[in-house]
Design an enzyme around this catalytic site. Sequence first.
Site, PDB file in Angstrom:
ATOM      1  N   GLU A 180     -20.365 -20.198  10.676  1.00  0.00           N
ATOM      2  CA  GLU A 180     -20.427 -19.749  12.064  1.00  0.00           C
ATOM      3  C   GLU A 180     -21.876 -19.651  12.544  1.00  0.00           C
ATOM      4  O   GLU A 180     -22.166 -19.897  13.709  1.00  0.00           O
ATOM      5  CB  GLU A 180     -19.736 -18.391  12.226  1.00  0.00           C
ATOM      6  N   LYS A 223     -14.407 -14.272  21.362  1.00  0.00           N
ATOM      7  CA  LYS A 223     -14.713 -15.514  20.649  1.00  0.00           C
ATOM      8  C   LYS A 223     -13.550 -16.456  20.902  1.00  0.00           C
ATOM      9  O   LYS A 223     -12.392 -16.139  20.596  1.00  0.00           O
ATOM     10  CB  LYS A 223     -14.874 -15.267  19.146  1.00  0.00           C
ATOM     11  N   TYR A 245     -26.367  -8.354  39.868  1.00  0.00           N
ATOM     12  CA  TYR A 245     -25.563  -9.024  38.843  1.00  0.00           C
ATOM     13  C   TYR A 245     -26.307 -10.168  38.172  1.00  0.00           C
ATOM     14  O   TYR A 245     -25.934 -10.598  37.080  1.00  0.00           O
ATOM     15  CB  TYR A 245     -24.188  -9.453  39.353  1.00  0.00           C
TER      16      TYR A 245
END
Length: 118
Positions: free
Chosen positions: A21, A98, A53
């Site tokens: 990963e 994920k 933002y």
Amino acid sequence: MGIIKVKNIRVYAYHGCLVEEGKIGSDYRVDLTVKANLAKSAKTDNLADTVDYVHLNKIVKQEMAIRSKLLEEVAKRILDRILIEIPMVKKATIEVSKLNPPIGGNVAMVTIEMSKSR
């Protein structure tokens, strides 16, 4: 009190416990909600009187770029920075997902959600 949501921030990052990963990386989705007093900005129409933002998105992208084994650790760093850097935020909630996690099955995403208040 008001709420600002930044949804579906897409990031490619290298989080996870597996060595692979850290080398291959994966796609992530981040959803962020912050609570703040928006009454002043509603009257003044001035960016300096609200939660920007663009700043929130920048914090998310910078912290997602730092490798962690656990999504919880990344989420905590993001929440900490939001409360340090943007004093008008009273509470922040984050979801870090994920996408297509390598968990041996057909799973669209895994998500952790955390909140932190002032």
